[in-house]
Scaffold this active site. Structure first.
Site: not given
Ligand code: GTR
Length: 384
Positions: A366, A224
């Site tokens: 995610h 991320s």
């Molecule tokens: C989210 C963000 C993403 C990603 C994520 C993370 O909220 O919008 O771009 O970076 O965080 O790092 O888990």
């Protein structure tokens, strides 16, 4: 039945493939003066430096080229960690500039069962530092150290917040305020992601001094925001031999020009402190951005790169991330590297390993998990 739009921070978030507006990517193999990049020499002498400078100027900020000194101290060591399988080292890295200093810890396990220096995976840890517990009382699938040791790899990590706190009101209170305060005044000065990438390079400096580590086989891993950072770090620092970027999404592996999931506008609203001030100009004008994210992948060529996405993470625009790889391929082609990407988005849970650019789109959330790491191992076995 998946929702086609959402609302977030006053904006409509698009999740409908059929309404993604048409866009034209800036050409990766054409210099700003209009010269065709026909070989690796023009790429390396002209286009690569030009693209790096554009990313510095418009996106991540410029990384200061120097500082006064660096020191490594092993603060804790255990030769028979993990029931004798690994050598644990906890290292304190200290950097000085103009009389001020910043220190941050690194945890490293090296397999004992080996004849040569070990290749290593370095994670930029953007989650809880309990994920990288040196005592192994806690074990995490985010950093499956035992799996890596059993597979013959050393595994290391540092915590991103130790060098730049991951908050908009305090990101300065680390490397920026202490070592490079002048950067805070500049519109193209680096911010949090720049600092996290800078720190990854300092861990690289340490690896160079550790005889148990194969300095030519350092793989950088990030998830991320850490995945965005891993790409930027490896783009700048060619000592990283391989990169794994998990679910990195906007301003990571996903194309900025695709209006799907998180956009520049949304990421600047929430996480403006990750990128330089100039990047804010593109919130409502993405088509004038002189780069797009396929170029960030191109900067990693000819080194093997692997990106991932997850089915339940539309926010990170999986298809846009696959397209980034596809559009970076011309640079790998210049080097004669084998890139075996399918014409269209690969099926779920069908990793592409036998290719200098690897990819998988896995089932689930995610995250960075054992499925991901297992495929990273397969990729490393083939390409290191
Ligand atoms: C989210 C963000 C993403 C990603 C994520 C993370 O909220 O919008 O771009 O970076 O965080 O790092 O888990």
């Amino acid at each position: 039945h998946a929702q086609k739009t959402d609302k977030f921070m006053g904006e409509i978030v698009n999740y409908d493939e059929s309404t993604v507006p048409a866009y034209t990517l800036p050409e990766i193999l054409l210099t700003t003066k209009g010269e065709r990049v026909k070989n690796t020499s023009i790429w390396e002498k002209k286009r690569r430096p030009e693209l790096l400078a554009l990313f510095e100027e418009h996106v991540y900020g410029k990384t200061p080229g120097s500082f006064d000194s660096l020191k490594f101290i092993v603060t804790n060591e255990k030769a028979d960690a993990m029931q004798g399988k690994a050598h644990l080292k906890e290292i304190k890295i200290t950097a000085w500039n103009k009389g001020n200093l910043v220190s941050f810890p690194v945890v490293l396990f090296i397999p004992n069962n080996r004849k040569k220096p070990a290749p290593v995976f370095l994670l930029i840890n953007n989650r809880s530092n309990r994920n990288t517990d040196p005592t192994r009382a806690e074990k995490s699938t985010f950093w499956p150290a035992e799996l890596m040791i059993d597979s013959g790899y050393a595994i290391a990590a540092f915590h991103h917040g130790d060098v730049a706190p991951d908050r908009k009101d305090s990101y300065q209170n680390g490397v920026l305020a202490h070592l490079f305060p002048a950067e805070l005044e500049k519109d193209n000065g680096m911010k949090a992601i720049g600092v996290w990438a800078w720190a990854a390079s300092r861990v690289m400096d340490y690896f160079k001094t550790d005889k148990e580590i194969d300095f030519n086989k350092v793989a950088l891993v990030g998830h991320s925001r850490g995945g965005k950072t891993a790409l930027w770090a490896a783009a700048q620092d060619q000592r990283f031999a391989m990169v794994f970027s998990s679910c990195s999404g906007s301003t990571g592996a996903s194309l900025a020009r695709r209006k799907y999931g998180e956009t520049i506008s949304l990421i600047n609203k929430q996480f403006g402190y990750w990128f330089n001030n100039n990047y804010k100009k593109y919130s409502n004008d993405v088509n004038s951005l002189p780069v797009d994210q396929h170029m960030l992948i191109g900067l990693i060529a000819p080194r093997p790169v692997y990106t991932t996405n997850a089915t339940e993470d539309r926010w990170a625009d999986p298809y846009g991330s696959f397209l980034s790889l596809e559009n970076a391929k011309p640079v790998y082609d210049l080097y004669g590297k084998k890139v075996a990407l399918p014409k269209d988005m690969p099926a779920v849970n069908s990793p592409i390993i036998n290719s200098a650019m690897g990819y998988h789109f896995r089932e689930g959330k995610h995250d960075l998990n054992v499925y991901d790491w297992t495929n990273f191992i397969h990729f490393a076995k083939l390409h290191f």
